[in-house]
Design an enzyme around this catalytic site. Structure first.
Site, short mmCIF file in Angstrom:
data_model
loop_
_atom_site.label_atom_id
_atom_site.label_comp_id
_atom_site.label_asym_id
_atom_site.label_seq_id
_atom_site.Cartn_x
_atom_site.Cartn_y
_atom_site.Cartn_z
N GLY A 109 -5.02 -0.26 4.37
CA GLY A 109 -5.53 0.08 5.62
C GLY A 109 -5.95 1.60 5.89
N GLU A 112 -9.17 2.16 4.01
CA GLU A 112 -10.27 1.27 4.98
C GLU A 112 -10.51 2.01 6.10
OE1 GLU A 112 -9.73 -3.20 3.97
OE2 GLU A 112 -7.91 -2.32 4.40
N GLU A 132 -3.76 -4.02 -2.12
CA GLU A 132 -3.56 -5.38 -1.52
C GLU A 132 -3.16 -6.22 -2.57
OE1 GLU A 132 -5.91 -3.20 1.58
OE2 GLU A 132 -6.01 -3.55 -0.74
#
Length: 258
Positions: A109, A112, A132
């Site tokens: 994340g 991202e 992930e």
């Protein structure tokens, strides 16, 4: 507004948002993401702010989503809450430029979140990745989509399938980041860049952001039409008249965002 997971300040027309959960390498909890959305919305409404820097600390920009927030959730929980949809929109709906200043880990994340910003300046210690797959899931805040657009299918596929990290040099070479700077100079460089943007016409800056993003969302012909119409429309602004007059008079323009 007081924040538990962020440090927020405004300096010379630049809003600085620092992720502040150092004990967990700035893991992105739902609380942090909610506060980040509130901070960005406040800066969007603040006329004093003309550009935003999003950063972490020396060890980590953000080392991923907070697994403790998600581990016990079911499919129904995640689907019903449309998990991460609203959180991701917070950065994307900000019309002012958002610069990610990345040092240390930007993983999952965190990677991202950095990619949602308008561009990334990173330090030599930066490490990017979408690991992930090691948790039995895939990226859920745009990693498979944005990383592929930045670095291409082959490199993105390899990173998502193996979980390997990309160092700063490879990130710059691959087009993921705009520049790599020495660790100790990261915030100085990010602030200087943001202040340079803050000197420009706020209307033109927003127009640039919209036009460049449109390049990723449509065909070349449609993008060219959008750019041309925006270019035309800026001739209705006071800033355009001021900018061209200042050029002719060999002086620094005084843009007012009108």
């Amino acid at each position: 507004m007081a924040h538990e997971t962020l440090i927020v300040e405004i300096k010379d027309h630049v809003g600085i948002i620092r992720l502040n959960r150092p004990e967990v390498l700035n893991a992105l909890s739902f609380k942090l993401l909610g506060e980040l959305g509130d901070a960005l919305d406040a800066m969007e409404c603040d006329d004093e702010v003309r550009a935003v820097i999003l950063t972490g600390n020396e060890r980590a920009f953000a080392a991923g989503a907070d697994i403790k927030d998600m581990a016990e959730r079911s499919f129904v929980d995640m689907f019903r809450d449309n998990c991460f949809a609203d959180e991701a929109e917070a950065v994307l709906r900000c019309r002012k430029p958002v610069i990610a200043a990345v040092s240390g880990y930007a993983l999952g994340g965190g990677c991202e979140l950095a990619m949602m910003c308008d561009f990334i300046i990173c330090s030599e210690s930066a490490r990017f990745g979408q690991p992930e797959i090691n948790l039995g899931v895939i990226a859920g805040i745009g990693g498979t989509q944005r990383l592929t657009r930045f670095v291409g299918k082959s490199k993105s596929m390899e990173m998502h399938l193996t979980g390997r990290f990309m160092d700063a040099e490879e990130a710059e070479r691959s087009g993921l980041v705009s520049r790599v700077v020495p660790d100790q100079q990261l915030m100085d460089e990010a602030l200087a860049t943001a202040q340079k943007i803050a000197e420009k016409s706020p209307i033109a800056v927003m127009a640039v952001k919209e036009a460049v993003h449109r390049a990723y969302e449509t065909t070349l012909n449609e993008g060219m039409l959008f750019e041309r119409r925006i270019f035309h429309s800026l001739f209705a602004t006071e800033d355009q008249a001021e900018g061209m007059a200042a050029f002719s008079e060999k002086r620094t323009p005084q843009f007012r965002g009108k």
